[in-house]
Design an enzyme around this catalytic site. Structure first.
Site, short mmCIF file in Angstrom:
data_model
loop_
_atom_site.label_atom_id
_atom_site.label_comp_id
_atom_site.label_asym_id
_atom_site.label_seq_id
_atom_site.Cartn_x
_atom_site.Cartn_y
_atom_site.Cartn_z
N GLU A 267 41.20 48.45 43.40
CA GLU A 267 42.46 48.71 42.69
C GLU A 267 42.90 47.49 41.87
OE1 GLU A 267 43.71 51.59 42.47
OE2 GLU A 267 42.73 52.66 44.09
N LEU B 194 37.79 56.39 38.65
CA LEU B 194 38.26 55.59 37.52
C LEU B 194 37.23 54.55 37.10
CD1 LEU B 194 40.51 54.64 35.55
CD2 LEU B 194 41.38 53.21 37.40
#
Length: 700
Positions: free
Chosen positions: A451, A158
């Site tokens: 994250e 990501l």
């Protein structure tokens, strides 16, 4: 395959040797075996013991004391261990997606042994495999079997060099070509290179890649995920058009190979789009079950909540390890005493109790909360997979997102601070690498960042709370949520009128008292944040500027206080439920009260500022209650550690071993280090190359 552990429940709890820790164990007010069974259940305890026993008996997992591996060798060993984990078949495919408690217990086991191993295994199975399972459809499930057979090895791509937390600004593109029915994955420049991707450095053959989806004509449909092959599984050489590499040594978790990748016009089949949130037909028509683009974006990033809740569990495990080491050390380390001849364990000192026991209480409270939130998340995922598009399901997703976004900061920061306090509480011995506290500190540190940066994530939670209040003011909507974490806000005006009424420390020895204070605190910070936000907008600030100017002292504090309240609330309800055995109620009640009061005490200034506290007595009452609870829990501390500490082989700390033979274990470990009794390899430099000092003699 490792056999299932058989035998009676007593086989789960071998008696500890009657060494230096026996005196504290004998004074405990409860049975640590009974508490273990109550907290975990026999099935989970049996499973964890099976895993720990398998690791300890396997030479591949032997601790390499005195041997310092190079980066390349550590990563090779970590991969071999990861492969062996699959050979044991501790978890099946069914377990991974349908047995959240078993999966959570397994994460706990591997992480307590080595987070590099746990991260490698779960990035492959949970981050990569679960992303395919939750975001894809039946056409993608062939990858799941290949994950568990290790025919392929996966990663979750990501973040990019120039974008991490701001996922909407990700710049990797996926242009659809209807002529060949392919997507073209491309990195426009090096700033769009995928970066910090675990497993990508040396191992991964496939990646779930997030990219902006473009259809013919140039229309962008936002961020979507794709399965992209990045290496040949037979040679581990990069696929055509893929530049992939390793980022190098990190501050910790160096058995995990974090890497980067750039894509130059890499073509993948149309079917490689993970299509649960949105799909593209062969002719290039976009289809989605979500009419709202925000809902679609949230669904495509739903796996991030899984990652954040998992990080909470990782941080809690690190805190459990640290307090286990520090409290066993404190119960056996003797320094000073009432007379010249008598030394007492440092755990007997109030200052040591005050430093460590609140973190022990936090380890218990946060462990229960993270486990319960993981189960809530599993329920949410079941709804998504079942096609639930109800308003309740959408609200459920928003609530989970808010809790995960603040839960990760709370858990990782508490662990970070707790590990450091434990290191200092063990004095010089805590600074020795062999005692593991430094490794725990370094391995936990990234939990504060990946994250989502902790401070950035807290804005997600405060935005959720402010949005609820705005909806109520605009249309009279009720302040409720599926998990009931915000339902107390229905009494928002009445709560703001309440004041602290405790007159002695005895009034605070139940967590119901700090719980009421926390509800006032959250209501006060919510009101102040809401008013500050509206004031900023009235003064001419746009929405971005207004929210930016409300973070310090307002929204950030609001999000943390709300998260602490939620943890306190759940742990209070758990420890006061009718099913708690009478013999365990006192110790669990004290843990609950201590965590609540200790956390609340960090907000004392705001409690006075807002008028909930008044006069010197209120603050003193809370402080006295904290010290009283520490004193009451002091004799239970070793037994409480026995509940949460893994076997000595896994704990891997000479000063934290269960036998309490502090100096014997420490001395033996020092002598096992390589070359400790040998002269330095550079001894000749000392003996034969003296500096010429004649010209440097001082003039008298």
């Amino acid at each position: 395959m490792v056999p299932t552990l058989e035998g009676s429940p007593d086989a789960l709890f071998p008696d500890f040797p009657k060494g230096p820790l026996h005196a504290y164990r004998a004074r405990a007010s409860f049975s640590w075996k009974e508490l273990s069974l109550f907290l975990e259940g026999e099935d989970t305890l049996r499973f964890k013991k099976t895993v720990f026993s398998a690791l300890e008996s396997d030479p591949l997992f032997a601790r390499s004391h005195g041997t310092h591996l190079s980066l390349e060798k550590y990563r090779e060993l970590n991969f071999l261990r990861c492969r062996r984990i699959f050979e044991y078949e501790f978890l099946s495919v069914e377990d991974m997606f349908r047995s959240p408690l078993k999966m959570l217990a397994f994460t706990h086991c591997l992480g307590m042994y080595d987070w590099s191993l746990a991260a490698k295994y779960f990035l492959h199975t949970m981050a990569f495999g679960s992303a395919i399972y939750n975001s894809g459809s039946e056409r993608h499930f062939e990858y799941i079997q290949k994950v568990f057979s290790m025919e392929i090895f996966g990663c979750f791509a990501l973040t990019e060099v120039s974008h991490g937390s701001n996922t909407k600004a990700i710049r990797t593109t996926a242009h659809y070509d209807p002529a060949t029915e392919e997507f073209i994955i491309h990195s426009p420049d090096f700033e769009a290179a995928k970066f910090w991707v675990g497993n990508m450095g040396k191992t991964a053959t496939h990646a779930v890649v997030f990219a902006q989806l473009y259809l013919p004509g140039g229309q962008c449909h936002g961020l979507h995920s794709f399965v992209v092959q990045i290496r040949d599984p037979k040679t581990l050489l990069p696929m055509p058009g893929v530049m992939v590499g390793d980022m190098g040594k990190k501050l910790g978790q160096n058995g995990l190979d974090n890497g980067f990748a750039m894509f130059h016009q890499v073509r993948i089949p149309r079917q490689n789009l993970l299509n649960r949130a949105g799909d593209v037909t062969p002719d290039g028509t976009y289809l989605s079950p979500f009419q709202d683009a925000r809902q679609r974006f949230g669904a495509s990033l739903g796996s991030l909540s899984v990652g954040r809740v998992s990080i909470m569990c990782m941080a809690v495990a690190n805190l459990q390890l640290a307090v286990s080491i520090a409290l066993r050390f404190s119960a056996t380390r003797r320094q000073f005493g009432p007379t010249q001849e008598e030394e007492i364990p440092v755990l007997e000192y109030q200052l040591q109790q005050w430093r460590l026991l609140p973190y022990l209480a936090a380890a218990y409270a946060l462990h229960y909360f993270s486990k319960s939130l993981f189960l809530d998340l599993a329920e949410l995922q079941r709804g998504l997979l079942g096609g639930d598009r109800s308003a309740r399901q959408a609200e459920f997703g928003h609530e989970i997102h808010a809790l995960a976004s603040a839960g990760k900061p709370l858990a990782s920061w508490t662990a970070q601070q707790g590990i450091q306090e434990c290191r200092e509480a063990c004095g010089g011995h805590g600074y020795l690498a062999m005692n593991r506290l430094g490794v725990l500190r370094d391995d936990n540190d990234p939990n504060c960042t990946y994250e989502g940066d902790n401070n950035v994530l807290l804005q997600q939670t405060s935005n959720y709370l402010l949005g609820l209040l705005a909806r109520r003011d605009q249309g009279g909507a009720r302040l409720q949520s599926p998990l009931k974490t915000v339902d107390f806000l229905e009494a928002y005006p009445d709560i703001l009128g309440q004041r602290f009424t405790g007159s002695s420390f005895a009034d605070c020895l139940d967590s119901a008292v700090p719980l009421a204070a926390y509800k006032w605190l959250v209501c006060y910070l919510l009101r102040e944040s809401y008013q500050k936000l509206n004031q900023e907008k009235r003064s001419g600030s746009n929405d971005f500027e207004a929210r930016n100017n409300c973070q310090v002292y307002y929204c950030r504090s609001l999000a943390l206080a709300f998260m602490e309240l939620t943890v306190v609330q759940r742990f209070h309800e758990y420890t006061h439920q009718p099913g708690v055995p009478p013999s365990l109620r006192p110790v669990l009640g004290r843990l609950s009260a201590l965590y609540a009061l200790w956390s609340l005490s960090r907000h004392t200034a705001v409690l006075y500022q807002g008028g909930y506290f008044s006069g010197p007595q209120a603050g003193k009452v809370v402080e006295s209650a904290i010290l009283t609870l520490c004193s009451q829990l002091k004799d239970d501390a070793v037994a409480l550690v026995d509940v949460i500490a893994p076997p000595d082989f896994v704990l891997d700390s000479p000063i934290g071993r269960a036998d309490g033979e502090l100096y014997k274990n420490l001395w033996g470990a020092v002598l096992q280090e390589s070359s400790v009794l040998e002269r330095g390899s550079w001894w000749a430099e000392f003996s034969h190359n003296k500096p010429v000092l004649g010209s440097l003699k001082p003039k008298l």
